[in-house]
Design an enzyme around this catalytic site. Structure first.
Site, PDB file in Angstrom:
ATOM      1  N   VAL A 121      -4.214 -56.197 -20.317  1.00 40.84           N
ATOM      2  CA  VAL A 121      -4.629 -55.372 -19.602  1.00 40.84           C
ATOM      3  C   VAL A 121      -6.258 -55.456 -18.964  1.00 40.84           C
ATOM      4  O   VAL A 121      -7.154 -55.753 -19.729  1.00 40.84           O
ATOM      5  CB  VAL A 121      -4.575 -53.939 -20.308  1.00 40.84           C
ATOM      6  CG1 VAL A 121      -4.501 -52.636 -19.448  1.00 40.84           C
ATOM      7  CG2 VAL A 121      -3.229 -53.760 -21.062  1.00 40.84           C
ATOM      8  N   GLU A 122      -6.377 -55.102 -17.865  1.00 40.34           N
ATOM      9  CA  GLU A 122      -7.714 -54.969 -17.406  1.00 40.34           C
ATOM     10  C   GLU A 122      -8.353 -53.763 -17.817  1.00 40.34           C
ATOM     11  O   GLU A 122      -7.834 -52.628 -17.676  1.00 40.34           O
ATOM     12  CB  GLU A 122      -7.922 -55.052 -15.844  1.00 40.34           C
ATOM     13  CG  GLU A 122      -9.148 -55.405 -15.192  1.00 40.34           C
ATOM     14  CD  GLU A 122      -9.874 -53.877 -15.115  1.00 40.34           C
ATOM     15  OE1 GLU A 122     -10.799 -54.035 -15.354  1.00 40.34           O
ATOM     16  OE2 GLU A 122      -9.128 -53.008 -14.616  1.00 40.34           O
ATOM     17  N   SER A 123      -9.628 -53.959 -18.408  1.00 41.70           N
ATOM     18  CA  SER A 123      -9.942 -52.596 -19.255  1.00 41.70           C
ATOM     19  C   SER A 123     -10.605 -51.500 -18.192  1.00 41.70           C
ATOM     20  O   SER A 123     -10.104 -50.098 -18.689  1.00 41.70           O
ATOM     21  CB  SER A 123     -11.266 -53.128 -19.976  1.00 41.70           C
ATOM     22  OG  SER A 123     -12.384 -53.616 -19.145  1.00 41.70           O
ATOM     23  N   CYS A 170     -19.134 -60.125 -18.992  1.00 42.62           N
ATOM     24  CA  CYS A 170     -18.068 -60.117 -18.391  1.00 42.62           C
ATOM     25  C   CYS A 170     -17.776 -61.112 -17.159  1.00 42.62           C
ATOM     26  O   CYS A 170     -18.843 -61.192 -16.336  1.00 42.62           O
ATOM     27  CB  CYS A 170     -18.258 -58.300 -17.834  1.00 42.62           C
ATOM     28  SG  CYS A 170     -16.774 -58.425 -16.495  1.00 42.62           S
ATOM     29  N   ASP A 176     -21.353 -58.259 -23.008  1.00 46.74           N
ATOM     30  CA  ASP A 176     -20.424 -57.700 -23.986  1.00 46.74           C
ATOM     31  C   ASP A 176     -20.929 -58.016 -25.436  1.00 46.74           C
ATOM     32  O   ASP A 176     -21.056 -59.391 -25.671  1.00 46.74           O
ATOM     33  CB  ASP A 176     -19.155 -58.175 -23.875  1.00 46.74           C
ATOM     34  CG  ASP A 176     -18.560 -57.885 -22.631  1.00 46.74           C
ATOM     35  OD1 ASP A 176     -18.829 -56.423 -22.304  1.00 46.74           O
ATOM     36  OD2 ASP A 176     -17.956 -58.359 -21.811  1.00 46.74           O
ATOM     37  N   HIS A 214     -13.045 -61.039 -23.454  1.00 46.10           N
ATOM     38  CA  HIS A 214     -13.198 -60.991 -24.981  1.00 46.10           C
ATOM     39  C   HIS A 214     -12.109 -61.678 -25.752  1.00 46.10           C
ATOM     40  O   HIS A 214     -12.452 -62.607 -26.514  1.00 46.10           O
ATOM     41  CB  HIS A 214     -12.892 -59.472 -25.640  1.00 46.10           C
ATOM     42  CG  HIS A 214     -13.774 -58.559 -24.826  1.00 46.10           C
ATOM     43  ND1 HIS A 214     -15.061 -58.708 -24.377  1.00 46.10           N
ATOM     44  CD2 HIS A 214     -13.981 -57.168 -25.164  1.00 46.10           C
ATOM     45  CE1 HIS A 214     -15.794 -57.655 -24.058  1.00 46.10           C
ATOM     46  NE2 HIS A 214     -14.808 -56.476 -24.456  1.00 46.10           N
ATOM     47  N   GLU A 215     -10.888 -61.676 -25.187  1.00 48.55           N
ATOM     48  CA  GLU A 215      -9.758 -62.496 -25.790  1.00 48.55           C
ATOM     49  C   GLU A 215      -9.834 -64.055 -25.642  1.00 48.55           C
ATOM     50  O   GLU A 215     -10.021 -64.787 -26.477  1.00 48.55           O
ATOM     51  CB  GLU A 215      -8.520 -61.874 -25.222  1.00 48.55           C
ATOM     52  CG  GLU A 215      -8.090 -60.557 -25.431  1.00 48.55           C
ATOM     53  CD  GLU A 215      -9.054 -59.650 -24.026  1.00 48.55           C
ATOM     54  OE1 GLU A 215      -8.505 -58.576 -24.097  1.00 48.55           O
ATOM     55  OE2 GLU A 215      -9.770 -60.149 -23.463  1.00 48.55           O
ATOM     56  N   ARG A 235     -16.936 -50.230 -24.489  1.00 45.06           N
ATOM     57  CA  ARG A 235     -17.508 -50.004 -22.995  1.00 45.06           C
ATOM     58  C   ARG A 235     -16.623 -49.072 -22.164  1.00 45.06           C
ATOM     59  O   ARG A 235     -15.373 -49.501 -22.379  1.00 45.06           O
ATOM     60  CB  ARG A 235     -17.914 -51.458 -22.222  1.00 45.06           C
ATOM     61  CG  ARG A 235     -18.565 -51.242 -21.102  1.00 45.06           C
ATOM     62  CD  ARG A 235     -19.475 -52.330 -20.993  1.00 45.06           C
ATOM     63  NE  ARG A 235     -18.976 -53.619 -20.920  1.00 45.06           N
ATOM     64  CZ  ARG A 235     -18.433 -54.365 -19.986  1.00 45.06           C
ATOM     65  NH1 ARG A 235     -18.188 -53.592 -18.847  1.00 45.06           N
ATOM     66  NH2 ARG A 235     -18.125 -55.796 -20.300  1.00 45.06           N
ATOM     67  N   GLY A 236     -17.080 -48.303 -21.607  1.00 44.43           N
ATOM     68  CA  GLY A 236     -16.056 -47.030 -20.990  1.00 44.43           C
ATOM     69  C   GLY A 236     -15.076 -46.368 -21.928  1.00 44.43           C
ATOM     70  O   GLY A 236     -14.235 -46.126 -21.642  1.00 44.43           O
TER      71      GLY A 236
END
Length: 289
Positions: free
Chosen positions: A94-96, A197, A204, A236-237, A265-266
């Site tokens: 998923v895009e955050s 990012c 990050d 991250h992954e 974040r967010g």
């Protein structure tokens, strides 16, 4: 994609064009699953030669969304924390920012219970990533289980570096770092990890844990390798998978687990782990998360 997005040969140049990261965004006021976006895992895995064949690890990406709210059956606002477990075997992640927009679209929708909220998230996200997503909505009565707790292991953070920080990921630092004459069970932790990012260039931050059984790894060289990610553009992954692959290939660990707990974040924190053992890895919340 933004014109000023950093160029990374493994990720940024091939990312989908419609990701909301780094763009001005209108927040939906009604339920909007259509705002969700994905990133193919294959983008990060091609560079690691993992795009074909079975994966060399088991793993899960544990997401915690702290800004979840909806209306109860009477129209009163309710809150919870959504804990999402996306398996590493899913073809997409998923895009955050799109997840933040999607979760925000629930704020004015009525649900009879938190379980119904969880069922909706399960349906939408499982379809989105192409694999069953574990979903739990933690309600305020259970918030105590989210209290901060450290990652277990010997800290690397007070060690002196044995050389300068490098400009990008330097797996060659691991060459010769393991002593085959000493086989150990060890776990090392650092709170100094930083990457960027690949779309916005924003930093990050994470706590990272490396646990292994195998030839003893020089802790100072391990720390310097982990710090070589400071300017690296990677999700991250993908960062966790690269650390796992580099350590497995260059240090010959018999058993290996790499875990990262990124700061939120967010309103969302992401905590991927990859392991040679297909056994659930506990995901504590370090103090900065």
């Amino acid at each position: 994609m933004r014109d000023d997005a950093p160029s990374d040969p493994h990720t940024a140049t091939a990312l989908p064009e419609d990701l909301p990261l780094g763009e001005a965004t209108t927040y939906p006021r009604v339920y909007a699953p259509e705002v969700l976006r994905t990133v193919p895992r294959s983008l990060g895995r091609q560079a690691l030669e993992l795009a074909a064949g079975p994966l060399p690890f088991a793993g899960v990406d544990v997401w915690r969304a702290w800004e979840l709210s909806w209306l109860d059956a009477q129209g009163k606002p309710a809150i919870g924390v959504a804990e999402l477990e996306v398996p590493a075997t899913s073809p997409k992640l998923v895009e955050s920012k799109s997840l933040k927009l999607y979760l925000g679209s629930l704020f004015d929708r009525r649900f009879p219970s938190a379980n119904v909220v969880a069922a909706l998230l399960l349906r939408d996200l499982t379809v989105l990533v192409g694999a069953r997503v574990g979903v739990r909505v933690i309600e305020p009565a259970a918030f105590a289980e989210l209290a901060p707790a450290p990652l277990d292991g010997d800290s690397l953070d007070d060690l002196e570096l044995d050389g300068p920080l490098l400009a990008d990921v330097a797996p060659q630092l691991l060459d010769g770092a393991a002593d085959p004459s000493r086989v150990v069970d060890a776990a090392h932790v650092t709170r100094l990890f930083r990457s960027r990012c690949p779309i916005t260039g924003q930093p990050d931050w994470a706590s990272v844990r490396v646990a292994y059984r195998g030839p003893a790894i020089d802790p100072r060289r391990l720390l310097r390798y982990l710090l070589s990610y400071r300017e690296h553009g990677g999700f991250h992954e993908a960062c966790v998978e690269q650390i796992f692959v580099d350590l497995r290939r260059r240090c010959a660990a018999e058993h290996l687990t790499v875990q990262a707990c990124f700061t939120r974040r967010g309103g969302i924190d992401i905590n991927p782990w990859r392991s040679t053992a297909d056994v659930r890895v506990a995901t504590p919340r370090p103090w900065r998360s």
